[in-house]
Design a protein around this motif. Structure first.
Motif, PDB file in Angstrom:
ATOM      1  N   ARG A  89     -36.452 -11.166 -14.059  1.00  0.00           N
ATOM      2  CA  ARG A  89     -36.502 -12.620 -14.218  1.00  0.00           C
ATOM      3  C   ARG A  89     -35.723 -13.051 -15.458  1.00  0.00           C
ATOM      4  N   ASP A  90     -35.899 -12.327 -16.569  1.00  0.00           N
ATOM      5  CA  ASP A  90     -35.180 -12.650 -17.798  1.00  0.00           C
ATOM      6  C   ASP A  90     -33.675 -12.462 -17.629  1.00  0.00           C
ATOM      7  N   THR A  93     -32.293 -15.375 -15.607  1.00  0.00           N
ATOM      8  CA  THR A  93     -32.218 -16.569 -16.449  1.00  0.00           C
ATOM      9  C   THR A  93     -31.014 -16.487 -17.383  1.00  0.00           C
TER      10      THR A  93
END
Length: 130
Positions: A89-90, A93
């Motif tokens: 997820r990081d 992003t």
């Protein structure tokens, strides 16, 4: 080995956790995703029988120890999977921010007008002097 004379679902869980751990070591997220339906079905079957398994384990020390080992491995793999999920997820992003900063979306707003300032040179925590 205790699982050779016990439940096929417990043997299957033991095998699945070993495979899952190896895939985590390799970082093979596609193969990990492919394991999800099998793992869910197996855990659902075991959950339906949890009282029976608890009763069997109450009189069998080796089975109780094996169930404890399976629980620890399940928890350890779950924590590792959670770390992978957060990392992915990081990364997504960060890639989105890079794309927005260096692509046309970073230069022009939704109305097609140029954005104020230099979006390609937006300051990030990594750009600052410490």
């Amino acid at each position: 080995m205790i699982l050779k004379r016990t439940d096929p679902d417990l043997r299957a869980l033991d095998t699945l956790l070993t495979r899952e751990s190896a895939l985590l070591d390799q970082g093979d997220t596609r193969a990990l995703s492919a394991l999800i339906p099998e793992k869910e079905a197996l855990l659902d079957r075991l959950a339906e029988r949890s009282e029976d398994l608890r009763d069997l384990a109450s009189g069998d020390v080796a089975l109780r120890e094996k169930l404890g080992d399976l629980r620890r491995r399940l928890d350890r793999n779950a924590a590792r999977l959670d770390t992978v999920r957060h990392t992915l997820r990081d990364m997504a992003t960060a890639l989105e921010r890079i794309r927005d900063r260096h692509g046309l979306g970073g230069l022009y707003g939704a109305a097609g007008t140029a954005r104020a300032g230099d979006p390609a040179r937006a300051t990030t925590l990594l750009d600052r002097e410490v």
